[in-house]
Every structure is written in structure tokens, then in C-alpha cells.
Write an enzyme that holds these catalytic residues in place. Sequence first.
Site, PDB file in Angstrom:
ATOM      1  N   ARG A  65      31.294  91.941  45.908  1.00 43.02           N
ATOM      2  CA  ARG A  65      31.825  90.441  46.177  1.00 43.02           C
ATOM      3  C   ARG A  65      30.935  90.584  47.494  1.00 43.02           C
ATOM      4  NH1 ARG A  65      36.782  89.517  50.131  1.00 43.02           N
ATOM      5  NH2 ARG A  65      36.752  87.207  50.681  1.00 43.02           N
TER       6      ARG A  65
ATOM      7  N   GLU B 227      40.431  83.115  53.329  1.00 39.60           N
ATOM      8  CA  GLU B 227      41.777  83.527  53.556  1.00 39.60           C
ATOM      9  C   GLU B 227      42.099  82.641  54.640  1.00 39.60           C
ATOM     10  OE1 GLU B 227      41.889  87.653  56.408  1.00 39.60           O
ATOM     11  OE2 GLU B 227      41.878  88.694  54.182  1.00 39.60           O
TER      12      GLU B 227
ATOM     13  N   TYR C  92      46.834  94.216  53.958  1.00 41.05           N
ATOM     14  CA  TYR C  92      46.268  95.742  54.408  1.00 41.05           C
ATOM     15  C   TYR C  92      47.472  95.962  54.722  1.00 41.05           C
ATOM     16  CZ  TYR C  92      41.179  94.089  54.705  1.00 41.05           C
ATOM     17  OH  TYR C  92      40.639  93.992  54.250  1.00 41.05           O
TER      18      TYR C  92
ATOM     19  N   ASN D 265      44.212  89.677  49.032  1.00 37.48           N
ATOM     20  CA  ASN D 265      43.495  90.614  50.437  1.00 37.48           C
ATOM     21  C   ASN D 265      44.943  91.033  51.307  1.00 37.48           C
ATOM     22  OD1 ASN D 265      40.974  89.404  49.616  1.00 37.48           O
ATOM     23  ND2 ASN D 265      40.736  88.286  51.673  1.00 37.48           N
TER      24      ASN D 265
ATOM     25  N   HIS E 220      33.290  82.840  53.927  1.00 35.99           N
ATOM     26  CA  HIS E 220      33.860  83.853  54.669  1.00 35.99           C
ATOM     27  C   HIS E 220      33.736  83.513  56.432  1.00 35.99           C
ATOM     28  CE1 HIS E 220      35.620  87.676  54.518  1.00 35.99           C
ATOM     29  NE2 HIS E 220      35.850  87.404  55.644  1.00 35.99           N
TER      30      HIS E 220
ATOM     31  N   GLU F 188      40.510  92.507  48.676  1.00 35.45           N
ATOM     32  CA  GLU F 188      39.906  93.509  49.431  1.00 35.45           C
ATOM     33  C   GLU F 188      41.338  93.854  49.818  1.00 35.45           C
ATOM     34  OE1 GLU F 188      39.450  91.583  53.549  1.00 35.45           O
ATOM     35  OE2 GLU F 188      38.012  89.716  52.660  1.00 35.45           O
TER      36      GLU F 188
HETATM   37  C1  GCO Z   1      39.060  89.630  55.140  1.00 34.06           C
HETATM   38  C2  GCO Z   1      38.453  89.924  56.625  1.00 34.06           C
HETATM   39  C3  GCO Z   1      37.695  90.720  57.065  1.00 34.06           C
HETATM   40  C4  GCO Z   1      38.052  91.881  57.556  1.00 34.06           C
HETATM   41  C5  GCO Z   1      38.866  93.064  57.335  1.00 34.06           C
HETATM   42  C6  GCO Z   1      39.179  94.041  58.123  1.00 34.06           C
HETATM   43  O1  GCO Z   1      38.646  88.826  54.664  1.00 34.06           O
HETATM   44  O2  GCO Z   1      40.419  89.472  55.584  1.00 34.06           O
HETATM   45  O3  GCO Z   1      38.820  89.102  58.071  1.00 34.06           O
HETATM   46  O4  GCO Z   1      36.223  89.595  57.240  1.00 34.06           O
HETATM   47  O5  GCO Z   1      36.632  91.978  58.556  1.00 34.06           O
HETATM   48  O6  GCO Z   1      40.092  91.915  57.011  1.00 34.06           O
HETATM   49  O7  GCO Z   1      40.040  93.438  58.716  1.00 34.06           O
END
Ligand code: GCO
Length: 451
Positions: free
Chosen positions: A83, A172, A296, A294, A127, A355
Site C-alpha cells: 500500500r 484517516e 494501533y 487502521n 494521505h 495499517e
Molecule cells: C496513518 C498514519 C500514518 C502514521 C502511522 C503511525 O495513516 O495512520 O498517520 O501515516 O505514520 O499511523 O502513526
Amino acid sequence: MSSTVQRAVGGLPPGFLFGTSTASYQIEGAATADGKGPSIWDTFTAEPGRIVDGSTGDVACDHYHRWSEDLELIRRLGADGYRFSIAWPRVQPSGSGPVNEAGLAFYDRLVDGLLEAGVQPMATLYHWDLPQALEDGGGWLSRDTALRFGEYAALVADRLGDRVAHWCPVNEPNVVTMNGYALTDLAPARGLLFDALPVAHHLLLGHGLAVQALRAASVSGQIGTATNHQPAWPLSGSEADAAAAAFVDTLWNRLFADPVLLGRYPDELAAAMPGPVAEDLALISQPLDFYGLNYYNPIGVRAAPEGSPVPFENGEVGGYPTTGFGWPIVPAGLTELLTDFTARYPGLPPIILTENGCSFDTGPDDDGVVDDQARIDYLDAHLRAVADAIAAGADVRGYYCWSLMDNFEWADGYTQRFGLVHVDFDTLVRTPKRSFDWYADVVRAYRAGTA
Ligand code: GCO
């Protein structure tokens, strides 16, 4: 085959896709090459104090010039997909008008190179690197930007639509709205608080216009999203914290998923959306082939003190190990998110994790080995969290690791390393980390196990 590799692939369905993710401003450099126009991130990083280490993406990983070397790394990794994002200011330097041929040709070459390497291209159209000229005209506060985005999408679809396997129109939209327009930590740093809410609608409208343009071009690939979603956890058992967490879930998750998946805004926020909302929602909620997500970590939320400008405060989700970035490591949060989404959205298309990854700053040792066991443990745990969600009924079709290589981490510059490949930002030498080899083993083990 190591036990972690074996464990990581257990429970994943046939046809599951493994990939890696990057983004144009974070890896390409070449900020003015071949007619590229300025983006809001070129502007933002040039302002003193914006980036913790005072760095910019002017060079980054110099991927624009080293793309064929990086393609060899992608080939060596052996994952199914890659990606990347297309820098709008390379394609249309001022965000509208004719194509800058040299700029689009870069992505043409990259897509052909990926296909030759047997890798499925996943293209993100936006992005975050908005052409500065559009920001000067109002940026995502202006409906016109969404209209320009639909035109840009049509230009890219015309050139790459026959070869890109997956499309993520907007990366995002929640982060752009909240961190770029409501607050000031990301470009364009407008600091508008709730006056930023129309940005959410225009980004979603842009998504809808891009989907419409991609469908009109009869692109061969699948069309989806790439939205950051996080479980919002109350930091205490109080009713006030529970109410604050529910509001954050609405603001961060539902405001961006409901219009796409249900064709309506959450009641609490619908009135803030600029019209013609009903007409726009028909575009925004067009059927998708996948829902890109995405993840985290969860967000900890508590009620804000009386009189605060916003009714919540984010706080640390305590009691978990953390990454080098200080983010809590909560694989169970991913399982919860995937199963909650499956329950919340009856028409949810298959999910692709576009992500997931972690920052640890392990560098090469005296032997040149980057022994990032912490990243291996993180990825292993989150792949198993995906398998747990699948076992609970979630339809997850892929996992794209953020990121292929260390890169420019927005306001944190080069202080955070998310890559499977280490980048020495003085010499730009790439060094695959142990996690790169581990991930390659996982892909091979998965294929062997499902062959
Ligand atoms: C996203 C982010 C990425 C970041 C990654 C770590 O697309 O989620 O902004 O570009 O680098 O999530 O923070």
C-alpha cells in the site's frame, strides 16, 4: 518453522492477504521534483516549532529516486500487497487542471514494477498531502476541495485503473479533521475545534466522489477505505467517564463509519454537517468492496472539567506494555474493534487491516543486525488478535503492516521508527530488520499451510 510464526498464521482463512503500507509524504522526498507543487505538509514542516526534531519530508527516504531499490525489498519480503499513496501535488501541482505527466508517470512505473514483482498495488489517493493552493482556497473546509478531489480521482483512475488491485480514497479522515483542522498538531493546524466538523463531511464527500469516479472508470480493482478506528475506553467506572467515552466513540468512529456504512450521520452530530446532506450521503454510502481499517490502540477517555471547550479528555490506557512511542500494546483492543464493527454494521463488507504496527527505535548492532524482537512480538500478537476476531465471526481478509520502512512520522519527524526495514537517515542505507525476515517467514508459512 518457529512457534511464533506457526502461531501467527493459525486461524487465518484461505486467501488472506499480507502486505505493508507507506505514504507519499513520509517516504518519497523529492519535494519539488518533476513539477510537483507544494503541499500543506511542505508548508507546515517549514514553520519553526511544528516538528519535534525540526525535520521535514524534503528528503525523507528519498523513495522517489530509490523506488527500484525499495521494490527489490518488497519483492524480497514476498508479501501479497503493497500500500502506497499518490501525492496529489505531483499529479496536479495546484490541485486542479491538467495532469503533470512526469508526476503521474512515477506511479505508473511503481505500479508496473509491483505487478512484475508479483505484488498487488494498493493505492491511497489522499494521505494528507493536500496541494497548498487548495488549502489557500479553504482546504477541506470548502466543498470545492471535495469536487476537485473527485476530478483528481478520475485522472488517476484513467491512468492506473487497469492495474491497481485495491483503492483507498482518503486515509484517516478522522485524523485529518480532528488533528489538522480542530486542533493544531498536524497540517494545516487550523485549531477550529467543533467548527472543524464540516471538514468531516467534505472529506467523506470526497471519498464518495472518488468512489463514483473509480466506478465510472470501471477500474479492475476493489474500492474501500483506510480509516483509523479505536475503541474508546472510559478511564473509570463513573457515568461521566462512560458518557465521555461514548461521545468520543461517536466523534472518532461513528461520525466517519456510519455515513459510509449506514448512509446516515450520528444524530448528535448530523446538524453540524453542511448541506445538501441527504444528496451527499447517497454518494458517501455507495457500496464498497472492502472496509480498510487502521488500528494501533484503544483511546482512554475521561469527562472534562466543567466549562471545558470539549466534554472529554483523552488519557493513558494504563496497565499495558507500551511501544517506543508510549502507545499501549493492546491486541485485544483490535479483536474488540473488529467484532464490534461486525455487530454494529450489518452490511459491513470484508475488512482489510490497512495499517497496524509499532514504533521501536532499535538500530543495527555491531554486526549490522537490527534485532527488533519487540516488533516481532507486537505483530505476532496482533495477527493472533485478527485470528481471534475471525473465529468470533469477523470477515477479515488482509493485514498490511505499517510500515515497510522507517519514515517521516509527521509532527514527530524521524524520532519514531515503524519500519520492517531500518533507514539510516544520514546515508539512506536500508537494513531489513529481524522483523522483516520474520514477516517474510509468516507469509511463507501461511502459504505453505493453505497450499
Ligand atoms: C496513518 C498514519 C500514518 C502514521 C502511522 C503511525 O495513516 O495512520 O498517520 O501515516 O505514520 O499511523 O502513526
